[in-house]
Design a protein around this motif. Structure first.
Motif, PDB file in Angstrom:
ATOM      1  N   GLN A 163      46.092  33.364  32.398  1.00 35.84           N
ATOM      2  CA  GLN A 163      44.986  33.426  33.027  1.00 35.84           C
ATOM      3  C   GLN A 163      44.917  34.861  33.647  1.00 35.84           C
ATOM      4  O   GLN A 163      45.655  35.050  34.476  1.00 35.84           O
ATOM      5  CB  GLN A 163      44.757  32.258  34.275  1.00 35.84           C
ATOM      6  CG  GLN A 163      43.546  32.623  34.960  1.00 35.84           C
ATOM      7  CD  GLN A 163      43.394  31.400  35.987  1.00 35.84           C
ATOM      8  OE1 GLN A 163      44.320  30.540  36.047  1.00 35.84           O
ATOM      9  NE2 GLN A 163      42.192  31.244  36.403  1.00 35.84           N
ATOM     10  N   ALA A 164      43.825  35.441  33.528  1.00 38.73           N
ATOM     11  CA  ALA A 164      43.705  36.778  34.197  1.00 38.73           C
ATOM     12  C   ALA A 164      42.675  36.871  35.507  1.00 38.73           C
ATOM     13  O   ALA A 164      41.960  35.885  35.345  1.00 38.73           O
ATOM     14  CB  ALA A 164      43.211  37.810  33.060  1.00 38.73           C
ATOM     15  N   SER A 165      42.684  37.668  36.200  1.00 40.76           N
ATOM     16  CA  SER A 165      41.569  37.946  37.347  1.00 40.76           C
ATOM     17  C   SER A 165      41.425  39.372  37.235  1.00 40.76           C
ATOM     18  O   SER A 165      42.273  40.129  37.204  1.00 40.76           O
ATOM     19  CB  SER A 165      42.285  37.489  38.607  1.00 40.76           C
ATOM     20  OG  SER A 165      42.786  36.188  38.622  1.00 40.76           O
ATOM     21  N   ARG A 166      39.852  39.506  37.075  1.00 40.16           N
ATOM     22  CA  ARG A 166      39.407  40.952  36.767  1.00 40.16           C
ATOM     23  C   ARG A 166      38.981  41.391  38.359  1.00 40.16           C
ATOM     24  O   ARG A 166      38.512  40.438  39.169  1.00 40.16           O
ATOM     25  CB  ARG A 166      38.429  40.690  36.023  1.00 40.16           C
ATOM     26  CG  ARG A 166      38.931  40.552  34.658  1.00 40.16           C
ATOM     27  CD  ARG A 166      37.845  40.771  33.291  1.00 40.16           C
ATOM     28  NE  ARG A 166      38.334  40.432  32.111  1.00 40.16           N
ATOM     29  CZ  ARG A 166      37.933  40.389  31.155  1.00 40.16           C
ATOM     30  NH1 ARG A 166      36.554  40.207  31.199  1.00 40.16           N
ATOM     31  NH2 ARG A 166      38.511  40.159  29.938  1.00 40.16           N
ATOM     32  N   LEU A 167      38.898  42.547  38.360  1.00 41.03           N
ATOM     33  CA  LEU A 167      38.503  43.028  39.735  1.00 41.03           C
ATOM     34  C   LEU A 167      36.805  42.966  39.690  1.00 41.03           C
ATOM     35  O   LEU A 167      36.077  43.420  38.701  1.00 41.03           O
ATOM     36  CB  LEU A 167      38.866  44.472  39.790  1.00 41.03           C
ATOM     37  CG  LEU A 167      40.220  45.075  40.475  1.00 41.03           C
ATOM     38  CD1 LEU A 167      40.565  46.458  40.294  1.00 41.03           C
ATOM     39  CD2 LEU A 167      40.510  44.226  41.776  1.00 41.03           C
ATOM     40  N   ARG A 168      36.396  42.825  40.725  1.00 45.23           N
ATOM     41  CA  ARG A 168      34.793  42.771  40.842  1.00 45.23           C
ATOM     42  C   ARG A 168      34.266  43.165  42.096  1.00 45.23           C
ATOM     43  O   ARG A 168      35.169  43.156  43.428  1.00 45.23           O
ATOM     44  CB  ARG A 168      34.087  41.033  40.947  1.00 45.23           C
ATOM     45  CG  ARG A 168      34.609  40.634  39.586  1.00 45.23           C
ATOM     46  CD  ARG A 168      33.712  41.036  38.357  1.00 45.23           C
ATOM     47  NE  ARG A 168      33.587  40.199  37.197  1.00 45.23           N
ATOM     48  CZ  ARG A 168      34.281  40.709  36.311  1.00 45.23           C
ATOM     49  NH1 ARG A 168      35.181  41.699  36.113  1.00 45.23           N
ATOM     50  NH2 ARG A 168      34.560  39.617  35.154  1.00 45.23           N
ATOM     51  N   ASP A 169      33.160  43.801  42.253  1.00 44.58           N
ATOM     52  CA  ASP A 169      32.713  44.462  43.306  1.00 44.58           C
ATOM     53  C   ASP A 169      32.085  43.415  44.478  1.00 44.58           C
ATOM     54  O   ASP A 169      31.637  42.300  43.968  1.00 44.58           O
ATOM     55  CB  ASP A 169      31.484  45.462  43.171  1.00 44.58           C
ATOM     56  CG  ASP A 169      32.157  46.527  42.522  1.00 44.58           C
ATOM     57  OD1 ASP A 169      33.160  47.222  42.642  1.00 44.58           O
ATOM     58  OD2 ASP A 169      31.371  47.097  41.398  1.00 44.58           O
ATOM     59  N   LEU A 170      32.351  43.996  45.599  1.00 43.36           N
ATOM     60  CA  LEU A 170      31.953  42.976  46.723  1.00 43.36           C
ATOM     61  C   LEU A 170      30.538  43.789  47.284  1.00 43.36           C
ATOM     62  O   LEU A 170      30.751  44.997  47.178  1.00 43.36           O
ATOM     63  CB  LEU A 170      32.667  42.368  47.756  1.00 43.36           C
ATOM     64  CG  LEU A 170      33.944  41.558  47.364  1.00 43.36           C
ATOM     65  CD1 LEU A 170      35.147  41.560  48.596  1.00 43.36           C
ATOM     66  CD2 LEU A 170      33.304  40.163  47.435  1.00 43.36           C
TER      67      LEU A 170
END
Length: 190
Positions: A163-170
């Motif tokens: 399971q990967a978690s990707r960076l996302r903008d806030l």
């Protein structure tokens, strides 16, 4: 002595395939492990059974393998050809539904099945008897039966859940981690 560099191309990976439903694209993080387990390279034949958009097939071809993508959906077959051309690799596309579409193919050194059913995986193994098999699954209920199928064919079965978690903008300029769906990667080696 002058060194001549190859023409510069924009960096391109199969992580940018021609648009397709995201469920039909094996995510880059999963493909990395799948490729490590398949061992694509020059002189090796890889079957991608139920190839979808061809993301795994294209990546294997980038390593120099002879890749055959077997896919029943005609639109996906065209997408695979397009993606292969975009990444400057050759992928042989066999249109048709496995197991019937596996007839007359050269024997595979490795097989990838992205969520295909057990009838298809069993038929592919029987047809080719490769030294490596890799399957990706979304449902935990299919893990034990897939491992058992590999073992029944004489493979040393292994697997992991990724399971990967990707960076996302806030909105405030900060970053957050957005989790991708977990995927089980099972493999068998002889």
């Amino acid at each position: 002595m002058a060194i001549t560099r190859a023409p510069k191309r924009a960096h391109s990976t199969a992580t940018e395939p021609e648009p397709a439903p995201m469920s039909q694209i094996t995510k880059a993080e999963v493909r990395a492990l799948v490729l490590a387990r398949l061992g694509p390279g020059p002189g090796r034949v890889i079957w991608d059974v139920g190839a979808g958009s061809g993301s795994v097939a294209v990546e294997c071809a980038r390593f120099g393998a002879h890749v055959i993508a077997i896919e029943a959906d005609e639109a996906q077959c065209e997408r695979i050809q397009s993606n292969a051309a975009r990444h400057h690799v050759r992928v042989q596309v066999k249109a048709g539904r496995a197991p019937e579409a596996l007839d007359d193919l050269p024997p595979a050194d490795a097989i990838f099945a992205g969520g295909g059913d057990h009838t298809v995986l069993d038929a592919a193994i029987r047809q080719s008897s490769p030294d490596r098999v890799v399957a990706t699954l979304a449902a935990v209920s299919r893990v034990a039966e897939t491992a058992a199928l590999l073992t029944a064919h004489g493979y040393q079965a292994g697997g992991t859940q990724l399971q990967a978690s990707r960076l996302r903008d806030l909105p405030n300029g900060q970053l957050r981690l957005a989790a991708e769906n977990p995927v089980f990667v099972l493999w068998g080696t002889r």
